[in-house]
Write a protein that holds these residues in place. Structure first.
Motif, PDB file in Angstrom:
ATOM      1  N   GLY A  84     -17.726  -1.049 -11.950  1.00 23.09           N
ATOM      2  CA  GLY A  84     -17.536  -2.129 -12.924  1.00 23.09           C
ATOM      3  C   GLY A  84     -16.501  -1.768 -13.977  1.00 23.09           C
ATOM      4  O   GLY A  84     -15.719  -2.621 -14.408  1.00 23.09           O
ATOM      5  N   ARG A  85     -16.486  -0.524 -14.367  1.00 20.98           N
ATOM      6  CA  ARG A  85     -15.479  -0.052 -15.323  1.00 20.98           C
ATOM      7  C   ARG A  85     -14.176   0.289 -14.601  1.00 20.98           C
ATOM      8  O   ARG A  85     -13.084  -0.066 -15.062  1.00 20.98           O
ATOM      9  N   ALA A  86     -14.290   0.976 -13.473  1.00 18.61           N
ATOM     10  CA  ALA A  86     -13.092   1.532 -12.833  1.00 18.61           C
ATOM     11  C   ALA A  86     -12.233   0.462 -12.159  1.00 18.61           C
ATOM     12  O   ALA A  86     -10.998   0.532 -12.201  1.00 18.61           O
ATOM     13  N   GLU A  87     -12.879  -0.537 -11.542  1.00 16.98           N
ATOM     14  CA  GLU A  87     -12.107  -1.468 -10.722  1.00 16.98           C
ATOM     15  C   GLU A  87     -10.999  -2.184 -11.511  1.00 16.98           C
ATOM     16  O   GLU A  87      -9.844  -2.189 -11.070  1.00 16.98           O
ATOM     17  N   PRO A  88     -11.296  -2.789 -12.666  1.00 13.45           N
ATOM     18  CA  PRO A  88     -10.207  -3.478 -13.375  1.00 13.45           C
ATOM     19  C   PRO A  88      -9.099  -2.530 -13.825  1.00 13.45           C
ATOM     20  O   PRO A  88      -7.917  -2.901 -13.802  1.00 13.45           O
ATOM     21  N   LEU A  89      -9.474  -1.303 -14.170  1.00 16.02           N
ATOM     22  CA  LEU A  89      -8.449  -0.330 -14.565  1.00 16.02           C
ATOM     23  C   LEU A  89      -7.575   0.039 -13.372  1.00 16.02           C
ATOM     24  O   LEU A  89      -6.346   0.144 -13.486  1.00 16.02           O
ATOM     25  N   LEU A  90      -8.217   0.220 -12.218  1.00 19.65           N
ATOM     26  CA  LEU A  90      -7.456   0.550 -11.007  1.00 19.65           C
ATOM     27  C   LEU A  90      -6.539  -0.607 -10.616  1.00 19.65           C
ATOM     28  O   LEU A  90      -5.384  -0.403 -10.232  1.00 19.65           O
ATOM     29  N   ARG A  91      -7.050  -1.823 -10.724  1.00 18.36           N
ATOM     30  CA  ARG A  91      -6.232  -2.986 -10.339  1.00 18.36           C
ATOM     31  C   ARG A  91      -5.026  -3.134 -11.276  1.00 18.36           C
ATOM     32  O   ARG A  91      -3.915  -3.451 -10.841  1.00 18.36           O
ATOM     33  N   ALA A  92      -5.234  -2.896 -12.550  1.00 17.84           N
ATOM     34  CA  ALA A  92      -4.114  -2.986 -13.502  1.00 17.84           C
ATOM     35  C   ALA A  92      -3.061  -1.926 -13.174  1.00 17.84           C
ATOM     36  O   ALA A  92      -1.851  -2.199 -13.174  1.00 17.84           O
ATOM     37  N   ARG A  93      -3.542  -0.719 -12.842  1.00 12.51           N
ATOM     38  CA  ARG A  93      -2.620   0.355 -12.496  1.00 12.51           C
ATOM     39  C   ARG A  93      -1.893   0.044 -11.189  1.00 12.51           C
ATOM     40  O   ARG A  93      -0.698   0.333 -11.043  1.00 12.51           O
ATOM     41  N   ALA A  94      -2.627  -0.569 -10.251  1.00 15.86           N
ATOM     42  CA  ALA A  94      -2.009  -0.950  -8.974  1.00 15.86           C
ATOM     43  C   ALA A  94      -0.916  -1.990  -9.201  1.00 15.86           C
ATOM     44  O   ALA A  94       0.137  -1.954  -8.549  1.00 15.86           O
ATOM     45  N   ASP A  95      -1.157  -2.900 -10.138  1.00 13.19           N
ATOM     46  CA  ASP A  95      -0.127  -3.891 -10.475  1.00 13.19           C
ATOM     47  C   ASP A  95       1.114  -3.202 -11.045  1.00 13.19           C
ATOM     48  O   ASP A  95       2.249  -3.570 -10.711  1.00 13.19           O
ATOM     49  N   ASP A  96       0.885  -2.205 -11.888  1.00  7.58           N
ATOM     50  CA  ASP A  96       2.013  -1.466 -12.463  1.00  7.58           C
ATOM     51  C   ASP A  96       2.811  -0.760 -11.367  1.00  7.58           C
ATOM     52  O   ASP A  96       4.043  -0.738 -11.401  1.00  7.58           O
ATOM     53  N   LEU A  97       2.076  -0.183 -10.400  1.00  9.96           N
ATOM     54  CA  LEU A  97       2.752   0.512  -9.295  1.00  9.96           C
ATOM     55  C   LEU A  97       3.555  -0.482  -8.458  1.00  9.96           C
ATOM     56  O   LEU A  97       4.730  -0.235  -8.115  1.00  9.96           O
ATOM     57  N   LEU A 120      -8.649  11.019  -6.316  1.00 14.84           N
ATOM     58  CA  LEU A 120      -8.452   9.588  -6.052  1.00 14.84           C
ATOM     59  C   LEU A 120      -7.013   9.189  -6.369  1.00 14.84           C
ATOM     60  O   LEU A 120      -6.456   9.619  -7.378  1.00 14.84           O
ATOM     61  N   ALA A 121      -6.441   8.349  -5.495  1.00 13.47           N
ATOM     62  CA  ALA A 121      -5.077   7.862  -5.721  1.00 13.47           C
ATOM     63  C   ALA A 121      -4.971   6.412  -5.281  1.00 13.47           C
ATOM     64  O   ALA A 121      -5.643   5.987  -4.338  1.00 13.47           O
ATOM     65  N   LEU A 122      -4.142   5.655  -5.984  1.00 10.42           N
ATOM     66  CA  LEU A 122      -3.755   4.324  -5.516  1.00 10.42           C
ATOM     67  C   LEU A 122      -2.640   4.479  -4.501  1.00 10.42           C
ATOM     68  O   LEU A 122      -1.815   5.396  -4.607  1.00 10.42           O
ATOM     69  N   VAL A 123      -2.599   3.576  -3.531  1.00  4.20           N
ATOM     70  CA  VAL A 123      -1.530   3.584  -2.537  1.00  4.20           C
ATOM     71  C   VAL A 123      -0.909   2.186  -2.536  1.00  4.20           C
ATOM     72  O   VAL A 123      -1.624   1.175  -2.633  1.00  4.20           O
ATOM     73  N   SER A 124       0.397   2.129  -2.437  1.00  6.40           N
ATOM     74  CA  SER A 124       1.081   0.826  -2.441  1.00  6.40           C
ATOM     75  C   SER A 124       0.756   0.049  -1.166  1.00  6.40           C
ATOM     76  O   SER A 124       0.368   0.635  -0.145  1.00  6.40           O
ATOM     77  N   ALA A 125       0.919  -1.262  -1.224  1.00  7.58           N
ATOM     78  CA  ALA A 125       0.561  -2.118  -0.080  1.00  7.58           C
ATOM     79  C   ALA A 125       1.305  -1.704   1.182  1.00  7.58           C
ATOM     80  O   ALA A 125       0.762  -1.795   2.284  1.00  7.58           O
ATOM     81  N   ASP A 126       2.544  -1.218   1.023  1.00  9.72           N
ATOM     82  CA  ASP A 126       3.329  -0.825   2.208  1.00  9.72           C
ATOM     83  C   ASP A 126       3.090   0.630   2.607  1.00  9.72           C
ATOM     84  O   ASP A 126       3.744   1.136   3.517  1.00  9.72           O
ATOM     85  N   LEU A 127       2.140   1.291   1.949  1.00  6.17           N
ATOM     86  CA  LEU A 127       1.740   2.672   2.257  1.00  6.17           C
ATOM     87  C   LEU A 127       2.854   3.687   2.011  1.00  6.17           C
ATOM     88  O   LEU A 127       2.782   4.819   2.495  1.00  6.17           O
ATOM     89  N   ARG A 128       3.866   3.304   1.228  1.00  6.43           N
ATOM     90  CA  ARG A 128       4.966   4.251   0.998  1.00  6.43           C
ATOM     91  C   ARG A 128       4.746   5.134  -0.224  1.00  6.43           C
ATOM     92  O   ARG A 128       5.220   6.253  -0.266  1.00  6.43           O
ATOM     93  N   ALA A 129       4.051   4.601  -1.223  1.00  5.76           N
ATOM     94  CA  ALA A 129       3.914   5.340  -2.481  1.00  5.76           C
ATOM     95  C   ALA A 129       2.451   5.524  -2.842  1.00  5.76           C
ATOM     96  O   ALA A 129       1.597   4.696  -2.496  1.00  5.76           O
ATOM     97  N   CYS A 130       2.182   6.609  -3.528  1.00  4.01           N
ATOM     98  CA  CYS A 130       0.829   6.807  -4.037  1.00  4.01           C
ATOM     99  C   CYS A 130       0.878   7.332  -5.462  1.00  4.01           C
ATOM    100  O   CYS A 130       1.909   7.845  -5.912  1.00  4.01           O
ATOM    101  N   LEU A 131      -0.250   7.181  -6.134  1.00  6.85           N
ATOM    102  CA  LEU A 131      -0.306   7.492  -7.562  1.00  6.85           C
ATOM    103  C   LEU A 131      -1.705   8.006  -7.894  1.00  6.85           C
ATOM    104  O   LEU A 131      -2.672   7.236  -7.865  1.00  6.85           O
ATOM    105  N   PRO A 132      -1.844   9.286  -8.176  1.00  7.51           N
ATOM    106  CA  PRO A 132      -3.163   9.799  -8.585  1.00  7.51           C
ATOM    107  C   PRO A 132      -3.624   9.103  -9.867  1.00  7.51           C
ATOM    108  O   PRO A 132      -2.801   8.741 -10.711  1.00  7.51           O
ATOM    109  N   VAL A 133      -4.934   8.917  -9.975  1.00  4.00           N
ATOM    110  CA  VAL A 133      -5.481   8.147 -11.103  1.00  4.00           C
ATOM    111  C   VAL A 133      -6.659   8.894 -11.731  1.00  4.00           C
ATOM    112  O   VAL A 133      -7.695   8.298 -12.050  1.00  4.00           O
ATOM    113  N   ALA A 134      -6.478  10.198 -11.924  1.00  2.00           N
ATOM    114  CA  ALA A 134      -7.575  11.028 -12.442  1.00  2.00           C
ATOM    115  C   ALA A 134      -8.068  10.542 -13.792  1.00  2.00           C
ATOM    116  O   ALA A 134      -9.241  10.737 -14.138  1.00  2.00           O
ATOM    117  N   ASP A 135      -7.198   9.909 -14.573  1.00  2.00           N
ATOM    118  CA  ASP A 135      -7.627   9.443 -15.896  1.00  2.00           C
ATOM    119  C   ASP A 135      -8.591   8.263 -15.782  1.00  2.00           C
ATOM    120  O   ASP A 135      -9.363   8.003 -16.702  1.00  2.00           O
TER     121      ASP A 135
END
Lengths: 325, 325
Positions: free
Chosen positions: A43-56, A15-30
């Motif tokens: 329920g657990r993963a979504e807020p963590l993913l969103r926080a990480r997406a904000d960081d990206l 699983l990886a996050l992808v930036s809104a412009d589809l240029r960057a991605c970030l694996p999120v195995a943790d």
């Protein structure tokens, strides 16, 4: 939030996050090793993913370049793949092509079929062509990925169960359909593995384009380099994704990760073009008495993409080549 | 080797070995945490599981008492559930019941449908009954679990892909079928969640009863405490599991953990009884002009079991009660 599944040599990818412009991605195995793991524990993963997406997005974490060729399907295998046929213009055209009547309940009772979900193609995987006589066709569609969805969910209560939105090429073997449907058990061999867009996005990522369980954007199908369709996916979706959820939950429940498709996006206006060759062939038959466009052959390419109001690709591009087997 | 999935509060349960006499079980999380994990990595897991099974059988490791009530389905959710209809007597009877002709290719082209696989019932789970007018029925069947099975597998090469054998109650809502099939896309709402036997076994565990991709044993269906059917599952299975694999791989491949069903076990001899109420009702119609046996109602029970030549239960018993919802 945009998510993808990167090839890593395993069945289910990473699983990886992808930036809104589809240029960057970030694996999120943790946070979650796979898309299915994230959906199973949303329920657990979504807020963590969103926080990480904000960081990206803010540049607090550096991603690596995003390459759709490195993607599997967002779900490389899914527990269910249920495909509707919510654009009635498509149903009317395709049934006309095989001299079959649309069902009497066309406008009130959604058509859905259960597709194979254990082996799904990535966005740039070849489409295998075993026998050209089988009549290979693409079908450009929108799909959603559901969370755990209970039996008896009403359309009006369905919105919270839509976790992600993506695109599909619902590959179809047209010439296998008549004999198969004549047997009475629905599609089977006529529906080989479908392919999905590089990225699946949360509904909020679509902004105003996600309304009433429909994606109000245009779906572009480019066949052998020429624009074949630029169809509006919202207005003519007779049954919304919420309506389809209301239908499919009549007698059973669904596990997280179930994929639900819209059916081929189709507009009454011919100016919008087509999202599958069967429609093109039917139009030709109506106009000239016989189909002219052949089905797909080895070497053909199909690209499927949806652009937002600013012309930016939302889900990345399904971009496949037909490969003789 | 016999395997089960024990309830442990997770979606996919805990993989366990079960003794041949179904008295003892032994969780094997150190080998594979779940049935799907074992199937995904069968080459590694199988010899380890067999060695552990030998230890359990020899008393070198103590198991704990095995209780089917503590079981989920061997696969609580599967990537595919493909069900055949390989007993032609069943096809002929059931089609007669709904005034439909068997397909012209009945004896040469297997009937299969794609069922929902994301939510499967455990062997003692209640069968939910939402609306008695839907015509709830059981269907007693045999099923196999496949390993990774390539596209284009021929029937003659299919044997190595059969990993495990088990039983199914393919729950069916008979009165939803005619309208659904009239729409042309096959079963959907008429096939709610199916239930599976407590135990899945490797084909070698069946000894001489596993021949040519068929299980040559009798399948007992006990409805409300009375023996409704004691059908022979081998001889009249017109298409073997190998034939079915040859059919379903015509246009696509299957991931490990795909479940493939035989269809309702049915014998021409009336003395063998029935494996679903629809057959009983058709026989009554033929004999008396109308069906007498009603479909299932709240409180009804169905038990499905297969005994070996020595009268010992092979897979444990599917034992379900219909519960109004």
């Amino acid at each position: 939030m945009k998510l993808a599944t990167l090839r890593n040599g395993t069945r289910d990818g990473a699983l990886a996050l992808v930036s809104a412009d589809l240029r960057a991605c970030l694996p999120v195995a943790d946070i979650a090793p796979t898309m299915q793991a994230a959906l199973d524990d949303w329920g657990r993963a979504e807020p963590l993913l969103r926080a990480r997406a904000d960081d990206l997005a803010a540049g607090r974490i550096a991603g690596s370049p995003f390459d759709p060729k490195g993607c599997l399907s967002p779900l490389p295998r899914a527990y269910e793949w249920v495909d509707g046929s919510a654009y009635l213009n498509h149903v009317r055209l395709v049934r006309k092509a095989r001299n079959a009547e649309p069902p009497a309940t066309l406008e009130t009772d959604p058509l859905v079929y259960q597709g194979g979900s254990g082996v799904l193609l990535g966005p740039t995987d070849d489409i295998p062509l075993v026998d050209p006589a089988w009549g290979l066709d693409f079908e450009s569609e929108v799909a959603v990925i559901l969370g755990d969805t209970p039996r008896g969910t009403r359309a009006g209560d369905a919105a919270p169960y839509v976790r992600l939105v993506m695109l599909v090429n619902d590959v179809t073997l047209r010439n296998l359909i008549p004999d198969e449907l004549a047997k009475g058990f629905g599609f089977f061999c006529s529906k080989p593995a479908s392919a999905f867009s590089p990225v699946a996005v949360t509904p909020d990522e679509l902004g105003e384009a996600w309304r009433n369980g429909r994606v109000h954007l245009r779906l572009r199908s480019v066949y052998n380099g020429a624009l074949a369709g630029d169809t509006e996916a919202g207005a003519e979706m007779h049954f919304s994704f919420y309506d389809l959820i209301g239908h499919i939950t009549k007698t059973r429940a669904y596990t997280a990760g179930t994929i639900l498709g819209s059916g081929t996006v189709s507009n009454v206006s011919r100016a919008r073009g087509i999202s599958c060759l069967a429609e093109q062939r039917t139009i030709e038959t109506i106009d000239t008495g016989k189909p002219v466009t052949p089905f797909m052959k080895a070497g053909d390419t199909i690209a499927i993409e949806m652009l937002d109001a600013q012309g930016r690709s939302v889900f990345g591009r399904i971009e496949q080549t037909v490969a003789a087997q």
